[in-house]
Design an enzyme around this catalytic site. Sequence first.
Site, PDB file in Angstrom:
ATOM      1  CB  CYS A 125      -5.338   9.880 -32.796  1.00 31.11           C
ATOM      2  SG  CYS A 125      -4.999  11.298 -33.900  1.00 31.11           S
ATOM      3  CG  ASP A 194      -5.384  17.671 -29.695  1.00 39.17           C
ATOM      4  OD1 ASP A 194      -5.493  16.446 -29.854  1.00 39.17           O
ATOM      5  OD2 ASP A 194      -4.810  18.426 -30.511  1.00 39.17           O
TER       6      ASP A 194
HETATM    7  C1  RUB Z   1      -3.983  14.725 -33.100  1.00 38.00           C
HETATM    8  C2  RUB Z   1      -4.408  14.107 -31.806  1.00 38.00           C
HETATM    9  C3  RUB Z   1      -3.309  13.616 -30.901  1.00 38.00           C
HETATM   10  C4  RUB Z   1      -2.935  14.742 -29.925  1.00 38.00           C
HETATM   11  C5  RUB Z   1      -1.684  14.402 -29.121  1.00 38.00           C
HETATM   12  O1  RUB Z   1      -5.055  15.300 -33.814  1.00 38.00           O
HETATM   13  O2  RUB Z   1      -5.563  14.061 -31.454  1.00 38.00           O
HETATM   14  O3  RUB Z   1      -3.743  12.514 -30.169  1.00 38.00           O
HETATM   15  O4  RUB Z   1      -2.681  15.946 -30.632  1.00 38.00           O
HETATM   16  O5  RUB Z   1      -0.595  14.246 -30.000  1.00 38.00           O
HETATM   17  P1  RUB Z   1      -4.768  15.970 -35.248  1.00 38.00           P
HETATM   18  P2  RUB Z   1       0.906  14.501 -29.515  1.00 38.00           P
HETATM   19  O6  RUB Z   1      -4.174  14.906 -36.102  1.00 38.00           O
HETATM   20  O7  RUB Z   1      -6.114  16.433 -35.715  1.00 38.00           O
HETATM   21  O8  RUB Z   1      -3.811  17.112 -35.016  1.00 38.00           O
HETATM   22  O9  RUB Z   1       1.145  13.578 -28.357  1.00 38.00           O
HETATM   23  O10 RUB Z   1       1.722  14.165 -30.725  1.00 38.00           O
HETATM   24  O11 RUB Z   1       1.030  15.946 -29.120  1.00 38.00           O
END
Ligand code: RUB
Length: 321
Positions: A125, A194
């Site tokens: 991701c 998340d």
């Molecule tokens: C984003 C996702 C990220 C976390 C952490 O999912 O799973 O790994 O949100 O991200 P989506 P960060 O694209 O569905 O929002 O470290 O940037 O908070």
Amino acid sequence: MIVPETADKIKSMEIRGAGRIARAVAEALRDHALALPARDPGAFRQEMERAAAMLLATRPTAVSLPNAVHIVMAGLDRATTAEEARAGVARRADEFIRSSQHAVEQIAQFGASHIRDGDTILTHCNSEAALGCIIEAHRQGKEIEVFATEVRPRNQGLITIRTLNEAGIKTHFIVDSAVRSFIHDIDLVIVGADAVTVNGAVVNKIGTAQVAHSAREARVNMIVAAETYKFAPRTILGELVRIEERAASEVLPDEIARTLPYVTVRNPAFDVTPAGYIDLIVTEKGAIPPQMAYVIIRDYLGWGIDEFHLAFGPATLNWEE
Ligand code: RUB
């Protein structure tokens, strides 16, 4: 207008990633408060709660969202004038945004120290916290390579490879199902979160649990980069983090789906990796074993079991309430 606009952008994923969502929500609440005409504090609070509810209804899984709302709205009921309430919201929102940015920088420092010279890292991701660790390790002069997954169906991996490319980091782009084929080339898995539950389970982009499973089987360490506001206070009382299920059309175009009446698409956006698959969670307060999640919730977010019962009573368990 800023609140409906921000809510739409979060829903459509123009604003995405748990940290960015949290900061956008704090900013929207601040700007809304500053634009609200001066009224009595009760009316001001009601209007702010309406705005907060609209933002909370956008995406259900990233706990950073309700945590940000909770922090920005704290103490609103104690303000004696609308002016005081407005200033309080603006100050807490600015503080939250600043501390969130600082947390990501701090995590990058701590996380980079877990990356060794010569390591090949796998990430899944697009997490700014996870990428921060990788980019900082590179900045420190460590020779690293990255495997980045595609991330079906929304292809967040494309954002990841662009960022890594801009940083000048050698990167291999693979489809999600190729993780197991390459896992023996990997020294360390780093992902974001998340939500982190009280028992140290990590909720992250769908596919993270499969990555974790492959890593565990191959004895590859997995670390999670997560700010403390990704920890989910209400899981103390047994509440489960809701996993968002998104539109079928993200996976299968409607015109094809229409020709397949016996086929139903399932499209959960996140999954849960149990604590046992995770070696460390790197927060801005330092790295912890996932089993210490309760300490973060109690000592850094200020939510112990007692506070919960005092604030809400055991009956109110939904984020939406
Ligand atoms: C984003 C996702 C990220 C976390 C952490 O999912 O799973 O790994 O949100 O991200 P989506 P960060 O694209 O569905 O929002 O470290 O940037 O908070």
